[in-house]
Scaffold this motif. Sequence first.
Motif, PDB file in Angstrom:
ATOM      1  N   LEU A  11       0.929  -1.223  -0.081  1.00 39.21           N
ATOM      2  CA  LEU A  11      -0.093   0.061   0.059  1.00 39.21           C
ATOM      3  C   LEU A  11       0.935   1.283   0.045  1.00 39.21           C
ATOM      4  N   GLY A  12       1.788   1.209   0.783  1.00 36.07           N
ATOM      5  CA  GLY A  12       2.769   2.452   0.700  1.00 36.07           C
ATOM      6  C   GLY A  12       3.508   2.776  -0.600  1.00 36.07           C
ATOM      7  N   PHE A  13       3.972   1.562  -1.173  1.00 35.85           N
ATOM      8  CA  PHE A  13       4.545   1.567  -2.578  1.00 35.85           C
ATOM      9  C   PHE A  13       3.354   2.139  -3.458  1.00 35.85           C
ATOM     10  N   MET A  14       2.148   1.698  -3.519  1.00 35.95           N
ATOM     11  CA  MET A  14       1.059   2.235  -4.543  1.00 35.95           C
ATOM     12  C   MET A  14       0.828   3.683  -4.159  1.00 35.95           C
ATOM     13  N   PHE A  34      -3.352  18.074  -5.430  1.00 32.77           N
ATOM     14  CA  PHE A  34      -1.828  18.366  -5.289  1.00 32.77           C
ATOM     15  C   PHE A  34      -1.564  19.816  -5.360  1.00 32.77           C
ATOM     16  N   HIS A  35      -2.942  20.750  -5.265  1.00 31.81           N
ATOM     17  CA  HIS A  35      -2.591  22.162  -5.408  1.00 31.81           C
ATOM     18  C   HIS A  35      -2.529  22.669  -3.885  1.00 31.81           C
ATOM     19  N   LYS A  36      -2.710  21.911  -3.044  1.00 33.88           N
ATOM     20  CA  LYS A  36      -3.020  22.276  -1.874  1.00 33.88           C
ATOM     21  C   LYS A  36      -1.609  21.801  -0.791  1.00 33.88           C
ATOM     22  N   PRO A  37      -0.844  22.664  -0.339  1.00 31.98           N
ATOM     23  CA  PRO A  37       0.236  22.179   0.505  1.00 31.98           C
ATOM     24  C   PRO A  37       0.140  21.069   1.450  1.00 31.98           C
ATOM     25  N   LEU A  38      -0.955  21.650   2.058  1.00 34.03           N
ATOM     26  CA  LEU A  38      -1.476  20.706   3.392  1.00 34.03           C
ATOM     27  C   LEU A  38      -1.774  19.203   2.913  1.00 34.03           C
ATOM     28  N   ALA A  39      -2.321  19.204   1.763  1.00 36.05           N
ATOM     29  CA  ALA A  39      -2.981  17.927   1.255  1.00 36.05           C
ATOM     30  C   ALA A  39      -1.565  17.190   0.586  1.00 36.05           C
ATOM     31  N   VAL A  46       1.618   9.830   4.527  1.00 39.21           N
ATOM     32  CA  VAL A  46       0.707   8.663   4.577  1.00 39.21           C
ATOM     33  C   VAL A  46       1.549   7.563   3.955  1.00 39.21           C
ATOM     34  N   TRP A  47       2.168   7.658   2.947  1.00 42.98           N
ATOM     35  CA  TRP A  47       3.032   6.661   2.097  1.00 42.98           C
ATOM     36  C   TRP A  47       4.250   6.426   2.969  1.00 42.98           C
ATOM     37  N   VAL A  49       4.451   6.792   6.393  1.00 43.93           N
ATOM     38  CA  VAL A  49       3.891   5.809   7.528  1.00 43.93           C
ATOM     39  C   VAL A  49       3.643   4.487   7.092  1.00 43.93           C
ATOM     40  N   LEU A  50       3.049   4.126   5.961  1.00 47.61           N
ATOM     41  CA  LEU A  50       2.727   2.901   5.495  1.00 47.61           C
ATOM     42  C   LEU A  50       4.035   2.138   5.151  1.00 47.61           C
ATOM     43  N   PHE A  51       5.008   2.736   4.660  1.00 46.99           N
ATOM     44  CA  PHE A  51       6.184   2.009   4.441  1.00 46.99           C
ATOM     45  C   PHE A  51       6.935   1.738   5.832  1.00 46.99           C
ATOM     46  N   ILE A  52       6.898   2.442   6.670  1.00 47.73           N
ATOM     47  CA  ILE A  52       7.481   2.260   8.072  1.00 47.73           C
ATOM     48  C   ILE A  52       6.970   1.377   8.918  1.00 47.73           C
ATOM     49  N   GLY A  53       5.419   1.219   8.779  1.00 43.30           N
ATOM     50  CA  GLY A  53       4.726   0.350   9.290  1.00 43.30           C
ATOM     51  C   GLY A  53       5.147  -1.015   8.713  1.00 43.30           C
ATOM     52  N   GLY A  54       5.163  -1.219   7.505  1.00 39.87           N
ATOM     53  CA  GLY A  54       5.521  -2.131   6.805  1.00 39.87           C
ATOM     54  C   GLY A  54       6.619  -2.914   7.220  1.00 39.87           C
ATOM     55  N   PHE A  55       7.798  -2.059   7.157  1.00 43.42           N
ATOM     56  CA  PHE A  55       9.087  -2.654   7.439  1.00 43.42           C
ATOM     57  C   PHE A  55       9.105  -3.016   8.997  1.00 43.42           C
ATOM     58  N   TYR A  56       8.478  -2.330   9.659  1.00 39.56           N
ATOM     59  CA  TYR A  56       8.506  -2.643  11.240  1.00 39.56           C
ATOM     60  C   TYR A  56       7.704  -3.815  11.234  1.00 39.56           C
ATOM     61  N   SER A  57       6.657  -4.242  10.768  1.00 41.69           N
ATOM     62  CA  SER A  57       6.109  -5.543  10.820  1.00 41.69           C
ATOM     63  C   SER A  57       6.998  -6.671  10.316  1.00 41.69           C
ATOM     64  N   LEU A  58       7.633  -6.421   8.989  1.00 40.60           N
ATOM     65  CA  LEU A  58       8.425  -7.342   8.464  1.00 40.60           C
ATOM     66  C   LEU A  58       9.843  -7.463   9.275  1.00 40.60           C
ATOM     67  N   TRP A  59      10.254  -6.409  10.004  1.00 35.93           N
ATOM     68  CA  TRP A  59      11.307  -6.695  10.770  1.00 35.93           C
ATOM     69  C   TRP A  59      10.902  -7.322  11.989  1.00 35.93           C
ATOM     70  N   GLN A  60       9.730  -7.648  12.504  1.00 36.52           N
ATOM     71  CA  GLN A  60       9.404  -8.121  13.804  1.00 36.52           C
ATOM     72  C   GLN A  60       9.505  -9.692  13.408  1.00 36.52           C
ATOM     73  N   VAL A  61       9.110 -10.009  11.937  1.00 39.12           N
ATOM     74  CA  VAL A  61       9.206 -11.483  11.484  1.00 39.12           C
ATOM     75  C   VAL A  61      10.533 -11.717  11.311  1.00 39.12           C
ATOM     76  N   ASN A  62      11.373 -11.176  10.468  1.00 42.64           N
ATOM     77  CA  ASN A  62      12.689 -11.534  10.397  1.00 42.64           C
ATOM     78  C   ASN A  62      13.418 -10.250   9.622  1.00 42.64           C
TER      79      ASN A  62
END
Length: 99
Positions: A11-14, A34-39, A46-47, A49-62
């Motif tokens: 999801l993070g990659f997408m 993409f015309h609004k800086p806050l957005a 979001v992407w 946090v998704l990457f970090i969450g995915g890597f953290y979960s994978l790190w817990q496995v192996n």
Amino acid sequence: MLILGIILTILGFMVFQWTAKAQSQSAFERPLIFHKPLAVLIINLVWLVLFIGGFYSLWQVNPTIVLTLIGIYAVLWVIGYIMGSEKSKAKRIFKIYKQ
């Protein structure tokens, strides 16, 4: 945890691919969000946090899984840097032609 890590990473990659594609277009072709800086800030967080969450979960496995993914990314980055883009190749050719 393995399945959660895989899902979050994909999801993070997408989201990252969608963001990169949209931001590389001209200002007229970009989606309106993409015309609004806050957005843009929220989408980038979001992407990330998704990457970090995915890597953290994978790190817990192996940890080897995460280190392998990072190694593959580094190798692809070096190959891309060496090969260059089509635009840089064309500039090189025209520079040689001008000389």
